[in-house]
Scaffold this active site. Sequence first.
Site, PDB file in Angstrom:
ATOM      1  N   ILE A 155      53.850  38.190  49.527  1.00  0.00           N
ATOM      2  CA  ILE A 155      52.390  38.236  49.646  1.00  0.00           C
ATOM      3  C   ILE A 155      51.756  37.498  48.470  1.00  0.00           C
ATOM      4  CG2 ILE A 155      50.382  39.768  49.694  1.00  0.00           C
ATOM      5  CD1 ILE A 155      52.290  41.868  51.059  1.00  0.00           C
ATOM      6  N   ASP A 174      55.340  38.138  36.940  1.00  0.00           N
ATOM      7  CA  ASP A 174      56.417  38.722  37.750  1.00  0.00           C
ATOM      8  C   ASP A 174      57.638  38.819  36.850  1.00  0.00           C
ATOM      9  OD1 ASP A 174      57.176  38.651  41.162  1.00  0.00           O
ATOM     10  OD2 ASP A 174      58.655  39.063  39.610  1.00  0.00           O
ATOM     11  N   CYS A 205      52.411  43.829  43.415  1.00  0.00           N
ATOM     12  CA  CYS A 205      53.730  44.321  43.019  1.00  0.00           C
ATOM     13  C   CYS A 205      53.996  45.640  43.738  1.00  0.00           C
ATOM     14  CB  CYS A 205      53.794  44.512  41.505  1.00  0.00           C
ATOM     15  SG  CYS A 205      52.474  45.566  40.884  1.00  0.00           S
ATOM     16  N   PRO A 206      55.259  46.054  43.849  1.00  0.00           N
ATOM     17  CA  PRO A 206      55.541  47.341  44.491  1.00  0.00           C
ATOM     18  C   PRO A 206      55.144  48.499  43.579  1.00  0.00           C
ATOM     19  CG  PRO A 206      57.567  46.352  43.665  1.00  0.00           C
ATOM     20  CD  PRO A 206      56.480  45.368  43.391  1.00  0.00           C
ATOM     21  N   THR A 232      45.585  45.505  47.183  1.00  0.00           N
ATOM     22  CA  THR A 232      46.017  45.671  48.584  1.00  0.00           C
ATOM     23  C   THR A 232      47.474  46.116  48.611  1.00  0.00           C
ATOM     24  OG1 THR A 232      46.687  43.354  48.691  1.00  0.00           O
ATOM     25  CG2 THR A 232      44.452  43.862  49.475  1.00  0.00           C
ATOM     26  N   SER A 233      47.987  46.599  47.449  1.00  0.00           N
ATOM     27  CA  SER A 233      49.420  46.901  47.385  1.00  0.00           C
ATOM     28  C   SER A 233      49.704  48.391  47.614  1.00  0.00           C
ATOM     29  CB  SER A 233      49.983  46.415  46.064  1.00  0.00           C
ATOM     30  OG  SER A 233      51.371  46.436  46.125  1.00  0.00           O
ATOM     31  N   ARG A 234      49.509  49.209  46.599  1.00  0.00           N
ATOM     32  CA  ARG A 234      49.676  50.660  46.739  1.00  0.00           C
ATOM     33  C   ARG A 234      48.679  51.349  45.813  1.00  0.00           C
ATOM     34  NH1 ARG A 234      51.633  49.885  50.862  1.00  0.00           N
ATOM     35  NH2 ARG A 234      53.741  50.305  51.607  1.00  0.00           N
ATOM     36  N   ASP A 258      42.245  48.218  49.354  1.00  0.00           N
ATOM     37  CA  ASP A 258      42.716  48.506  50.711  1.00  0.00           C
ATOM     38  C   ASP A 258      43.625  49.726  50.695  1.00  0.00           C
ATOM     39  OD1 ASP A 258      42.949  47.833  53.532  1.00  0.00           O
ATOM     40  OD2 ASP A 258      45.042  47.362  53.086  1.00  0.00           O
ATOM     41  N   GLU A 263      45.432  58.415  49.620  1.00  0.00           N
ATOM     42  CA  GLU A 263      45.032  57.979  50.969  1.00  0.00           C
ATOM     43  C   GLU A 263      45.711  58.758  52.086  1.00  0.00           C
ATOM     44  OE1 GLU A 263      46.449  53.819  50.734  1.00  0.00           O
ATOM     45  OE2 GLU A 263      47.773  54.316  52.406  1.00  0.00           O
ATOM     46  N   HIS A 295      43.539  50.736  54.369  1.00  0.00           N
ATOM     47  CA  HIS A 295      44.916  50.260  54.568  1.00  0.00           C
ATOM     48  C   HIS A 295      45.038  49.437  55.858  1.00  0.00           C
ATOM     49  CE1 HIS A 295      49.150  51.192  52.944  1.00  0.00           C
ATOM     50  NE2 HIS A 295      49.169  50.035  53.600  1.00  0.00           N
TER      51      HIS A 295
HETATM   52  P1  NAD Z   1      58.016  41.469  47.703  1.00  0.00           P
HETATM   53  O1  NAD Z   1      59.152  42.383  47.523  1.00  0.00           O
HETATM   54  O2  NAD Z   1      58.207  40.176  48.448  1.00  0.00           O
HETATM   55  O3  NAD Z   1      57.383  41.082  46.281  1.00  0.00           O
HETATM   56  C1  NAD Z   1      57.155  41.999  45.250  1.00  0.00           C
HETATM   57  C2  NAD Z   1      57.194  41.205  43.955  1.00  0.00           C
HETATM   58  O4  NAD Z   1      56.801  42.095  42.899  1.00  0.00           O
HETATM   59  C3  NAD Z   1      58.590  40.662  43.603  1.00  0.00           C
HETATM   60  O5  NAD Z   1      58.504  39.278  43.332  1.00  0.00           O
HETATM   61  C4  NAD Z   1      58.985  41.452  42.359  1.00  0.00           C
HETATM   62  O6  NAD Z   1      59.761  40.685  41.461  1.00  0.00           O
HETATM   63  C5  NAD Z   1      57.621  41.788  41.782  1.00  0.00           C
HETATM   64  N1  NAD Z   1      57.646  42.899  40.848  1.00  0.00           N
HETATM   65  C6  NAD Z   1      58.555  43.904  40.731  1.00  0.00           C
HETATM   66  N2  NAD Z   1      58.223  44.704  39.683  1.00  0.00           N
HETATM   67  C7  NAD Z   1      57.085  44.196  39.148  1.00  0.00           C
HETATM   68  C8  NAD Z   1      56.277  44.548  38.041  1.00  0.00           C
HETATM   69  N3  NAD Z   1      56.598  45.593  37.278  1.00  0.00           N
HETATM   70  N4  NAD Z   1      55.196  43.806  37.783  1.00  0.00           N
HETATM   71  C9  NAD Z   1      54.878  42.727  38.539  1.00  0.00           C
HETATM   72  N5  NAD Z   1      55.634  42.318  39.586  1.00  0.00           N
HETATM   73  C10 NAD Z   1      56.711  43.053  39.884  1.00  0.00           C
HETATM   74  O7  NAD Z   1      56.855  42.346  48.377  1.00  0.00           O
HETATM   75  P2  NAD Z   1      55.619  41.831  49.257  1.00  0.00           P
HETATM   76  O8  NAD Z   1      56.033  41.703  50.676  1.00  0.00           O
HETATM   77  O9  NAD Z   1      54.973  40.688  48.597  1.00  0.00           O
HETATM   78  O10 NAD Z   1      54.679  43.123  49.168  1.00  0.00           O
HETATM   79  C11 NAD Z   1      54.077  43.530  47.952  1.00  0.00           C
HETATM   80  C12 NAD Z   1      53.482  44.918  48.113  1.00  0.00           C
HETATM   81  O11 NAD Z   1      52.419  44.861  49.059  1.00  0.00           O
HETATM   82  C13 NAD Z   1      54.474  45.937  48.719  1.00  0.00           C
HETATM   83  O12 NAD Z   1      55.220  46.577  47.707  1.00  0.00           O
HETATM   84  C14 NAD Z   1      53.559  46.903  49.434  1.00  0.00           C
HETATM   85  O13 NAD Z   1      53.323  47.992  48.564  1.00  0.00           O
HETATM   86  C15 NAD Z   1      52.265  46.136  49.637  1.00  0.00           C
HETATM   87  N6  NAD Z   1      51.892  45.977  51.061  1.00  0.00           N
HETATM   88  C16 NAD Z   1      50.666  46.378  51.439  1.00  0.00           C
HETATM   89  C17 NAD Z   1      50.268  46.221  52.767  1.00  0.00           C
HETATM   90  C18 NAD Z   1      48.896  46.616  53.247  1.00  0.00           C
HETATM   91  O14 NAD Z   1      48.651  46.665  54.456  1.00  0.00           O
HETATM   92  N7  NAD Z   1      47.955  46.912  52.365  1.00  0.00           N
HETATM   93  C19 NAD Z   1      51.165  45.652  53.685  1.00  0.00           C
HETATM   94  C20 NAD Z   1      52.417  45.232  53.235  1.00  0.00           C
HETATM   95  C21 NAD Z   1      52.780  45.402  51.916  1.00  0.00           C
END
Ligand code: NAD
Length: 331
Positions: A155, A174, A205-206, A232-234, A258, A263, A295
């Site tokens: 993302i 990252d 990030c996760p 938009t992550s968590r 988001d 939530e 979300h």
């Molecule tokens: P991904 O696994 O492709 O990428 C996550 C990136 O975060 C990786 O490159 C990793 O190296 C990096 N990372 C790990 N620890 C970190 C830290 N401490 N600081 C910074 N970066 C760090 O995941 P993605 O598919 O890009 O998804 C990212 C997040 O988006 C998911 O974890 C999920 O929580 C969230 N998400 C939200 C929705 C939504 O509808 N709102 C939908 C899908 C995913």
Amino acid sequence: MKVAVFSSKPYDEEHLTSANTETGLELTFLEPQLTAQTVALTKGFDIVCCFVNDVIDTAVAAQLQENGVKLVAMRCAGFNNVDLDACAKHNLPVARVPEYSPNAVAEHAAALILDLNRNIHRAFSRIRENDYSLSGLMGFDLYGKTVAIVGGGRIGQSIIRIMKGFGCRVICFDPMPSEALVETGVELVSLEQVWAESDIISLHCPLVRSTYHIINSNTLSQMKKGVMLINTSRGGLIDTPAIIKALKNGQVGYLGLDVYEEEANLFFENYSNQVLQDDIFARLTTFKNVVITGHQAFFTHEALQAIAEVTLNNILHFDKGELDKMCLVKT
Ligand code: NAD
């Protein structure tokens, strides 16, 4: 194979059913979330299919095993509500959909940025009130601004490309930058630089132990006054009381969410006939410079189709013992 689909909505049923025409899988759609209170419903099922807010903790994992469930098939990417150790202990592999439409989430983050910057949400209400004044609606050019992406995965890389298209300086933190991330040509920086140099910070990030409340009173104090934050992550990435304080004193100028830490008790349901009980969330909704969606960043036709296909493939591979072909979460 009998599959219990928890937290099921009409759109899940529609997409999973249309992807399930020739698989022979028996899908049962259940509205409740999977929790310790509802786990009894899994009796007689081989597989549970879960979504982001379903809770699989030690007690639920133990009960799933006792009820004969053999697989947890997540129909999402994140699995922070799944206790992986407990699942391993109870012989429950966990599959997921690692990627369905990174563009869907990235485009939603961009939509929040544009909405907040140009006050689209306020303009929408004003026009409906016959009010065409512009005071309070002034934005800023995105061109030339510094946008930080925290987490340059699938993302993150998509939004890097989008924001570069606006002529922004895009920087990224990252800890494990992939080759694909480096190939985007983004400027890789430290977290300290992210806080100090950014006009806009978008979190991708996760949610893990090291990123829990990564946005807190200490990191907020290191940011430029009036910064725009997008999550938009968590929800757990942000300490919400700290950000409310920063919104009140102007340290944060714009906030687009988001996701929200609490939530699970709110999102995906219609509570419009009830009084909102979450006072912290209620306070957030009072700010004119805060936009919240429930979300829905993933919620595109393309993403739902991909989610349905990968989820069913995971289950079918499991049925054939082809674990190497599944998207399994590693414990
Ligand atoms: P991904 O696994 O492709 O990428 C996550 C990136 O975060 C990786 O490159 C990793 O190296 C990096 N990372 C790990 N620890 C970190 C830290 N401490 N600081 C910074 N970066 C760090 O995941 P993605 O598919 O890009 O998804 C990212 C997040 O988006 C998911 O974890 C999920 O929580 C969230 N998400 C939200 C929705 C939504 O509808 N709102 C939908 C899908 C995913």
